[in-house]
Structures are given as C-alpha cells and as structure tokens.
Scaffold this active site. Sequence first.
Site, short mmCIF file in Angstrom:
data_model
loop_
_atom_site.label_atom_id
_atom_site.label_comp_id
_atom_site.label_asym_id
_atom_site.label_seq_id
_atom_site.Cartn_x
_atom_site.Cartn_y
_atom_site.Cartn_z
N ASP A 53 0.93 -1.28 0.00
CA ASP A 53 -0.08 -0.05 -0.06
C ASP A 53 1.00 1.19 0.03
OD1 ASP A 53 0.93 -0.28 2.69
OD2 ASP A 53 -1.07 -0.06 3.52
N ASP A 92 -1.04 -6.06 -0.14
CA ASP A 92 -1.36 -5.59 0.92
C ASP A 92 -3.04 -5.30 0.89
OD1 ASP A 92 0.64 -5.16 2.78
OD2 ASP A 92 1.24 -3.13 1.84
N GLU A 124 -1.67 -5.40 8.57
CA GLU A 124 -0.89 -5.04 9.67
C GLU A 124 -1.32 -5.00 10.98
OE1 GLU A 124 -0.34 -0.77 8.99
OE2 GLU A 124 0.77 -1.08 7.02
N GLU A 191 8.74 -4.08 10.84
CA GLU A 191 9.53 -2.67 10.38
C GLU A 191 9.86 -1.80 11.25
OE1 GLU A 191 6.79 -0.67 7.52
OE2 GLU A 191 7.73 1.14 7.34
O1 KIV Z 1 3.66 -1.09 1.41
C1 KIV Z 1 4.58 -1.49 1.73
O2 KIV Z 1 5.48 -1.36 0.78
C2 KIV Z 1 5.09 -2.29 2.86
C3 KIV Z 1 6.72 -2.51 3.08
C4 KIV Z 1 6.99 -1.11 3.70
C5 KIV Z 1 7.00 -3.67 3.68
O3 KIV Z 1 4.44 -2.82 3.60
#
Ligand code: KIV
Length: 273
Positions: A53, A92, A124, A191
């Site tokens: 995302d 995501d 997440e 992260e």
């Molecule tokens: O959206 C994204 O690029 C991520 C990375 C930071 C792992 O979730």
Amino acid sequence: MSASKFIDTKRITVHTLQEMKNIGEKISMLTAYDFSLAKIVDAAGIDIILVGDSASNVIAGHETTLPITLDQMIYHASSVIRAVKRCLVVVDLPFGSYQGNSKLALASAIRIMKESGAHAVKLEGGEEVAESIERILKAGIPVMGHLGLIPQSIYKFGTYTVRAKEEAEADELLKNAKLLQELGCFGIVIEKIPSELGKKVAEIVDIPIIGIGGGPHVDGQVLVLHDMLGITKDFSPRFLRRYLDLFDEIKGAVENYVSDVKSKDFPNEKEAY
Ligand code: KIV
C-alpha cells in the site's frame, strides 16, 4: 545473481519460503505496483513481490498509506500478476478493508485473490486483527503479518521513528509474533525495530521474518522499489540502501529529449518515415 539453492525452482510458494528459512537462505522481497517494473524484478530472481500500500505514497503521491482503496490495490496487483512468472506475489490489504470486522476482512481478501490472481495477502497488526487473520486463513488464503512500525496506524504513533525500543513494546511485539505464527501466518514483515529485537523475533518463531529496518539477523529483507532505485529522492531512512539514482538519470534523459526536440535534432531522417 548470488547462489540460491532455489535457482531452478519454477514457482516460489509459501513452502519454498519456509524451506529457505529452515536452511538459512535469506529471502529477498521488493515492492512493485505495475507490469513493466514487476517484469524486471521477477526476471532478476526476487523471491517475493509485495504489492504494497506504499503505492499510495510512491505512485499516487499521498503523504500516508491511508487513502489507497481496495479497488486501486486490485488494479496494481492485477498488473503485477500479469508480469510475473516465478516469484510469490503478496498484496497489502489497504486501510479500512479489514480492521475491526473479520467478515469485511475476508471479503476484501477474497476480492484481491479472485480479481487480481494474487498468491497471498498481508495485513498490519497483531492481536487486534487476530479474528480477521483466522477467518482469511480458514478460506485457504495465505496471510503475511506486519509488526513494528505499521504505517496504517501512523496517526496513532505520531511519527515514523523506530518502534519497540522500550521493553514493554518489545515484549508485546514478541507476543504478537508468536500469535501470528500460531494463527497460521506464513511469514511476518517487521518494520523499523532495533536489530537485537529483530534477531529475537526471528529466533522465537519458526516462520520467516522479513525486515525493513529490522537489522541483519532476520530471515529476509524488503525495500520499497522506488526507494532502492533512487526514484524517490527525498526519502533517506538509515535502513535504505540505494542501488541506483534513477531520479537524476531519468531527469537527465528527459532534459536531453527536451533539448533534442527544441533544437530540431529529433527526429532525424532515420527516425522518420
Ligand atoms: O507497503 C509497503 O511497501 C510495505 C513495506 C514497507 C513492507 O508494507
């Protein structure tokens, strides 16, 4: 390309990733959001493409990841899926498509899998999204977790600084990592946390831990493609290694083109019909 025991593997699956962790081979992961770049990234031998995302930032120019929609994620994921032959594609679940409602979470994950052809989803959080994770997994959809700095909660954190420096937050992260493993996640992105904590997480769970600012001891690394290629010039966190300076290279090429058009050097006779 560096030596990989899986060089002849035709398709990377969640099982390949687990085998990589089991034998201590590091897992490579990058983001991609479109057909052309995904094709290059896949051809270069990446293990996982994340349709992140972060498209909200690097493609759409938003300040945060919050505005991107499920439809937009599906559009990006479909473009990536059409390009790849070998790597695993993880997508995501965007903000608002899974939090606080496990039925909605399942419906969102099903839309991603059905409409884009993706191989897995990522979301997440820990305990607070456990019910959603369980429901998605029960439908046979592989799920990747994401702990530490979770950008969809940026307004709760207030800043993008390193997470879990204090013992209480570190303990909570370790607890959540174990929980995500118990629920059945095939891996976890961590992260921006201290290296020592990254090491601990990778040791206490058996599933692959992929770090972005999680130090060298985890099972693999992920970066945002536009950051590592130097397309995003004004983003320089400590964890980022830039492999190209594409902003300046592309700018130079465009400047040359503009100059050639203005000077009537382009097109020449050979470039015309
Ligand atoms: O959206 C994204 O690029 C991520 C990375 C930071 C792992 O979730």
